[in-house]
Design a protein around this motif. Structure first.
Motif, PDB file in Angstrom:
ATOM      1  N   VAL A   1     -13.777  -4.497  20.631  1.00 49.92           N
ATOM      2  CA  VAL A   1     -12.647  -4.177  21.510  1.00 49.92           C
ATOM      3  C   VAL A   1     -11.510  -3.642  20.642  1.00 49.92           C
ATOM      4  CG1 VAL A   1     -11.037  -5.056  23.238  1.00 49.92           C
ATOM      5  CG2 VAL A   1     -13.329  -6.056  23.056  1.00 49.92           C
ATOM      6  N   ARG A   2     -10.874  -2.555  21.100  1.00 50.23           N
ATOM      7  CA  ARG A   2      -9.751  -1.991  20.352  1.00 50.23           C
ATOM      8  C   ARG A   2      -8.586  -2.971  20.349  1.00 50.23           C
ATOM      9  NH1 ARG A   2      -5.278   1.074  21.458  1.00 50.23           N
ATOM     10  NH2 ARG A   2      -5.836   1.276  23.679  1.00 50.23           N
ATOM     11  N   LEU A   3      -7.951  -3.116  19.197  1.00 46.40           N
ATOM     12  CA  LEU A   3      -6.794  -4.001  19.042  1.00 46.40           C
ATOM     13  C   LEU A   3      -5.532  -3.149  19.069  1.00 46.40           C
ATOM     14  CD1 LEU A   3      -6.133  -7.028  18.521  1.00 46.40           C
ATOM     15  CD2 LEU A   3      -6.123  -6.488  16.083  1.00 46.40           C
ATOM     16  N   ASP A   4      -4.604  -3.475  19.980  1.00 43.99           N
ATOM     17  CA  ASP A   4      -3.414  -2.648  20.164  1.00 43.99           C
ATOM     18  C   ASP A   4      -2.632  -2.447  18.861  1.00 43.99           C
ATOM     19  OD1 ASP A   4      -3.999  -2.411  22.845  1.00 43.99           O
ATOM     20  OD2 ASP A   4      -2.631  -4.010  23.481  1.00 43.99           O
ATOM     21  N   GLU A   5      -2.559  -3.498  18.045  1.00 44.44           N
ATOM     22  CA  GLU A   5      -1.777  -3.427  16.793  1.00 44.44           C
ATOM     23  C   GLU A   5      -2.635  -3.056  15.577  1.00 44.44           C
ATOM     24  OE1 GLU A   5      -0.194  -6.697  19.524  1.00 44.44           O
ATOM     25  OE2 GLU A   5      -2.141  -6.044  18.755  1.00 44.44           O
ATOM     26  N   GLY A   6      -3.871  -2.635  15.822  1.00 44.13           N
ATOM     27  CA  GLY A   6      -4.806  -2.485  14.707  1.00 44.13           C
ATOM     28  C   GLY A   6      -4.808  -1.153  13.988  1.00 44.13           C
ATOM     29  N   ALA A   7      -4.053  -0.162  14.476  1.00 41.16           N
ATOM     30  CA  ALA A   7      -4.106   1.166  13.860  1.00 41.16           C
ATOM     31  C   ALA A   7      -3.467   1.155  12.468  1.00 41.16           C
ATOM     32  CB  ALA A   7      -3.404   2.180  14.748  1.00 41.16           C
ATOM     33  N   GLU A   8      -4.141   1.817  11.534  1.00 43.21           N
ATOM     34  CA  GLU A   8      -3.636   1.976  10.158  1.00 43.21           C
ATOM     35  C   GLU A   8      -3.093   0.656   9.612  1.00 43.21           C
ATOM     36  OE1 GLU A   8      -0.983   5.303   9.950  1.00 43.21           O
ATOM     37  OE2 GLU A   8      -2.572   6.733  10.422  1.00 43.21           O
ATOM     38  N   ALA A   9      -3.944  -0.345   9.621  1.00 47.52           N
ATOM     39  CA  ALA A   9      -3.517  -1.699   9.254  1.00 47.52           C
ATOM     40  C   ALA A   9      -3.332  -1.878   7.759  1.00 47.52           C
ATOM     41  CB  ALA A   9      -4.538  -2.710   9.780  1.00 47.52           C
ATOM     42  N   PHE A  10      -4.095  -1.153   6.963  1.00 47.69           N
ATOM     43  CA  PHE A  10      -3.923  -1.247   5.507  1.00 47.69           C
ATOM     44  C   PHE A  10      -4.449   0.018   4.831  1.00 47.69           C
ATOM     45  CE2 PHE A  10      -8.080  -3.058   6.347  1.00 47.69           C
ATOM     46  CZ  PHE A  10      -8.888  -2.637   5.301  1.00 47.69           C
ATOM     47  N   THR A  11      -4.094   0.183   3.565  1.00 46.49           N
ATOM     48  CA  THR A  11      -4.464   1.367   2.801  1.00 46.49           C
ATOM     49  C   THR A  11      -5.715   1.080   1.980  1.00 46.49           C
ATOM     50  OG1 THR A  11      -2.141   1.995   2.617  1.00 46.49           O
ATOM     51  CG2 THR A  11      -3.669   3.054   1.094  1.00 46.49           C
ATOM     52  N   LEU A  12      -6.657   2.002   2.019  1.00 53.64           N
ATOM     53  CA  LEU A  12      -7.897   1.869   1.254  1.00 53.64           C
ATOM     54  C   LEU A  12      -7.875   2.876   0.113  1.00 53.64           C
ATOM     55  CD1 LEU A  12     -10.468   0.092   1.614  1.00 53.64           C
ATOM     56  CD2 LEU A  12     -11.575   2.137   2.533  1.00 53.64           C
ATOM     57  N   ALA A  13      -8.216   2.428  -1.090  1.00 57.35           N
ATOM     58  CA  ALA A  13      -8.152   3.300  -2.262  1.00 57.35           C
ATOM     59  C   ALA A  13      -9.240   2.923  -3.260  1.00 57.35           C
ATOM     60  CB  ALA A  13      -6.770   3.192  -2.922  1.00 57.35           C
ATOM     61  N   LEU A  14      -9.469   3.803  -4.201  1.00 64.63           N
ATOM     62  CA  LEU A  14     -10.293   3.495  -5.371  1.00 64.63           C
ATOM     63  C   LEU A  14      -9.355   3.397  -6.563  1.00 64.63           C
ATOM     64  CD1 LEU A  14     -13.426   5.743  -4.799  1.00 64.63           C
ATOM     65  CD2 LEU A  14     -13.467   3.280  -5.199  1.00 64.63           C
ATOM     66  N   GLY A  15      -9.543   2.358  -7.377  1.00 63.07           N
ATOM     67  CA  GLY A  15      -8.660   2.141  -8.520  1.00 63.07           C
ATOM     68  C   GLY A  15      -9.424   2.062  -9.823  1.00 63.07           C
ATOM     69  N   TRP A  16      -8.718   2.308 -10.923  1.00 64.51           N
ATOM     70  CA  TRP A  16      -9.306   2.219 -12.262  1.00 64.51           C
ATOM     71  C   TRP A  16      -8.201   1.895 -13.263  1.00 64.51           C
ATOM     72  CZ3 TRP A  16      -8.735   6.548  -9.321  1.00 64.51           C
ATOM     73  CH2 TRP A  16      -7.825   7.507  -9.782  1.00 64.51           C
ATOM     74  N   ARG A  17      -8.583   1.279 -14.369  1.00 56.15           N
ATOM     75  CA  ARG A  17      -7.617   0.918 -15.411  1.00 56.15           C
ATOM     76  C   ARG A  17      -7.161   2.179 -16.128  1.00 56.15           C
ATOM     77  NH1 ARG A  17      -8.832  -1.154 -20.449  1.00 56.15           N
ATOM     78  NH2 ARG A  17     -10.998  -1.298 -19.759  1.00 56.15           N
ATOM     79  N   ARG A  18      -5.862   2.356 -16.270  1.00 62.15           N
ATOM     80  CA  ARG A  18      -5.289   3.595 -16.778  1.00 62.15           C
ATOM     81  C   ARG A  18      -5.748   3.926 -18.197  1.00 62.15           C
ATOM     82  NH1 ARG A  18       0.279   2.592 -16.119  1.00 62.15           N
ATOM     83  NH2 ARG A  18      -0.187   2.887 -13.897  1.00 62.15           N
ATOM     84  N   ASN A  19      -5.917   2.916 -19.039  1.00 63.23           N
ATOM     85  CA  ASN A  19      -6.272   3.189 -20.440  1.00 63.23           C
ATOM     86  C   ASN A  19      -7.773   3.048 -20.703  1.00 63.23           C
ATOM     87  OD1 ASN A  19      -6.499   0.447 -20.174  1.00 63.23           O
ATOM     88  ND2 ASN A  19      -5.272  -0.085 -21.980  1.00 63.23           N
ATOM     89  N   ASN A  20      -8.600   3.099 -19.665  1.00 65.07           N
ATOM     90  CA  ASN A  20     -10.054   3.036 -19.857  1.00 65.07           C
ATOM     91  C   ASN A  20     -10.514   4.314 -20.553  1.00 65.07           C
ATOM     92  OD1 ASN A  20     -12.924   3.066 -19.501  1.00 65.07           O
ATOM     93  ND2 ASN A  20     -12.716   1.674 -17.782  1.00 65.07           N
ATOM     94  N   PRO A  21     -11.168   4.227 -21.728  1.00 64.37           N
ATOM     95  CA  PRO A  21     -11.516   5.429 -22.487  1.00 64.37           C
ATOM     96  C   PRO A  21     -12.825   6.091 -22.059  1.00 64.37           C
ATOM     97  CG  PRO A  21     -12.152   3.492 -23.734  1.00 64.37           C
ATOM     98  CD  PRO A  21     -11.509   2.984 -22.464  1.00 64.37           C
ATOM     99  N   SER A  22     -13.527   5.536 -21.080  1.00 63.57           N
ATOM    100  CA  SER A  22     -14.855   6.022 -20.704  1.00 63.57           C
ATOM    101  C   SER A  22     -14.810   7.449 -20.167  1.00 63.57           C
ATOM    102  CB  SER A  22     -15.479   5.102 -19.650  1.00 63.57           C
ATOM    103  OG  SER A  22     -16.637   5.684 -19.094  1.00 63.57           O
ATOM    104  N   GLU A  23     -15.536   8.367 -20.837  1.00 63.53           N
ATOM    105  CA  GLU A  23     -15.636   9.733 -20.347  1.00 63.53           C
ATOM    106  C   GLU A  23     -16.489   9.795 -19.088  1.00 63.53           C
ATOM    107  OE1 GLU A  23     -14.141  12.464 -21.218  1.00 63.53           O
ATOM    108  OE2 GLU A  23     -12.993  11.523 -22.804  1.00 63.53           O
ATOM    109  N   ALA A  24     -17.486   8.910 -18.988  1.00 57.76           N
ATOM    110  CA  ALA A  24     -18.309   8.859 -17.773  1.00 57.76           C
ATOM    111  C   ALA A  24     -17.438   8.496 -16.567  1.00 57.76           C
ATOM    112  CB  ALA A  24     -19.446   7.856 -17.941  1.00 57.76           C
TER     113      ALA A  24
END
Length: 298
Positions: A257-280
């Motif tokens: 069932v659709r939830l009236d307050e459910g639109a755009e409830a949270f942000t989804l992202a992919l994250g990585w450590r800034r100083n990770n040296p992996s070229e792969a």
């Protein structure tokens, strides 16, 4: 036995001529002769019969030819692997994810990486929800993970989309036939949720929406993953707040069932450590940006 001795032995064995072998190796002939003599001393055998007219392998040299060639092949392979890893064409990338959203993202990403860079191995770690995934990135236990901003210091993110949530209820529940429902109407209803230790964004959204609606959810059972959670809904244990992609999971006895307050409830992202040296990892991030463009990109 040193690898330069193996290389020298193979060159002489293939050329059967010290002069030509020395030219092939770009060294002086006396130096080549010294390398071969040192190898023969190490092995306590004669590898070549030498005369003024010809060079040929002894029985010991014949016996050494095959294992020496195998060593050469392995070392060449190791060199290629090392070069590929330095260029980001090979290596291992550890990825943490959880929830139905994570599964859908990683399915697309794994296919694309496999097609573009088959030498990169994706080590997928499922059932890792946003909060614990962000900590694993910060601590260097993961290379890439599905997270929800804000991320810990030192972790960069690529936003994929705004995620919406809805309500999953038993199919014979009075609310199952509704087109939509407001959060305040769920006061006193039994809820199934993820454990707080998971750092699940869906649980945090449920708690926030309930608080805004003026009640504390009555959680009757906790589940370790989306499939277990929906199975408990189907078993009439309670209802649950779930992400919209869960609607594609068809389980007997579950209605959405659709939830009236459910639109755009949270942000989804992919994250990585800034100083990770992996070229792969850098190669995989390039694919992420091309395959899953951010809705906020300018």
């Amino acid at each position: 036995m040193e690898f330069r001795q193996v290389t020298a032995f193979l060159a002489v064995a293939e050329e059967l001529h010290f002069g030509r072998a020395a030219e092939r190796l770009h060294i002086a002939q006396p130096a080549l002769s010294q390398i071969i003599r040192a190898l023969e001393r190490d092995l306590d055998v004669e590898l070549f019969e030498r005369t003024t007219r010809r060079v040929r392998l002894t029985p010991a040299g014949e016996a050494l030819l095959e294992p020496a060639a195998a060593i050469g092949t392995q070392v060449d392979g190791a060199r290629r692997i090392a070069r590929a890893a330095q260029q980001g064409l090979a290596g291992r990338v550890r990825i943490g994810f959880g929830g139905t959203s994570g599964y859908s993202i990683l399915s697309r990403l794994a296919r694309e990486v496999g097609q573009r860079h088959p030498g990169i191995n994706l080590d997928l770690r499922p059932q890792m929800y946003c909060g614990e995934a962000a900590i694993a990135l910060r601590d260097g236990e993961m290379d890439l993970a599905v997270v929800s901003p804000p991320a810990p210091a030192g972790v960069d993110v690529h936003v994929i989309r705004q995620e919406s949530v809805m309500l999953a209820v038993p199919s014979d529940h009075p609310m199952a036939g509704r087109e939509s429902i407001g959060m305040a109407e769920l006061t006193g209803q039994p809820f199934i949720s993820y454990a707080p230790s998971h750092g699940s964004q869906v649980r945090e959204v449920m708690m926030r929406l309930a608080d805004e609606a003026g009640f504390l959810p009555r959680i009757v059972q906790e589940a370790p993953d989306p499939y277990s959670l929906l199975a408990l809904v189907g078993a009439q244990v309670g209802m649950a707040i779930v992400v919209e992609p869960s609607e594609h999971i068809r389980i007997d006895g579950v209605a959405y069932v659709r939830l009236d307050e459910g639109a755009e409830a949270f942000t989804l992202a992919l994250g990585w450590r800034r100083n990770n040296p992996s070229e792969a990892l850098a190669r995989v991030i390039d694919i992420v940006r091309a395959l899953l463009p951010s809705p906020f990109a300018t």
